[in-house]
Design a protein around this motif. Structure first.
Motif: not given
Length: 133
Positions: A36-41, A16-21, A44-49
């Motif tokens: 970001l939430e829209a890009k990774f449907e 997930m960190r690699l995808l966000v980066l 989990d919102t908490a994980t992205l946050y």
């Protein structure tokens, strides 16, 4: 390259960190948690946050308050410690809603009264970006 960028900041390179980066690197403009939430449907919102907060704490990214009520995030420049003298001006387009880092334009130094200690600084110009103009 992405894994090394995380490792250089002592961040464990999870999937997930690699995808966000990757999203942060590929985006010319700053990105919000909602974007970001829209890009990774399925993410989990908490994980992205938590990912964004980890990146921010390790000074891989910085947050931007552009007046929209939603924090946006962008990569820090090499050597940035997110101290007031490291911070740059941002530009928020009122047409498309994008916020851009103007990394070549540093926030001007200001005399702070005795006894005060600045921990951050923010300056946002608003108007129309080159794409919308």
């Amino acid at each position: 390259m992405l894994e090394q960028k995380l490792e250089d900041k002592n961040i464990k390179p999870t999937a997930m960190r690699l995808l966000v980066l990757k999203q942060l690197v590929e985006n010319a403009a700053a990105i919000s948690l909602k974007d970001l939430e829209a890009k990774f449907e399925k993410a989990d919102t908490a994980t992205l946050y938590r990912t964004l907060k980890t990146f921010e704490q390790k000074r891989l990214i910085h947050s931007i308050e552009d007046g929209t009520g939603s924090l946006k995030y962008a990569l820090c420049e090499e050597g940035c410690e997110c101290a007031p003298q490291d911070q740059h001006i941002h530009f928020h387009c009122v047409e498309c809603g994008e916020t851009y880092c103007l990394t070549k334009s540093k926030i001007p130094q200001t005399q702070i009264p005795s006894g005060f200690k600045a921990s951050s600084a923010s300056m946002v110009y608003k108007g129309t970006c080159a794409n919308c103009n």
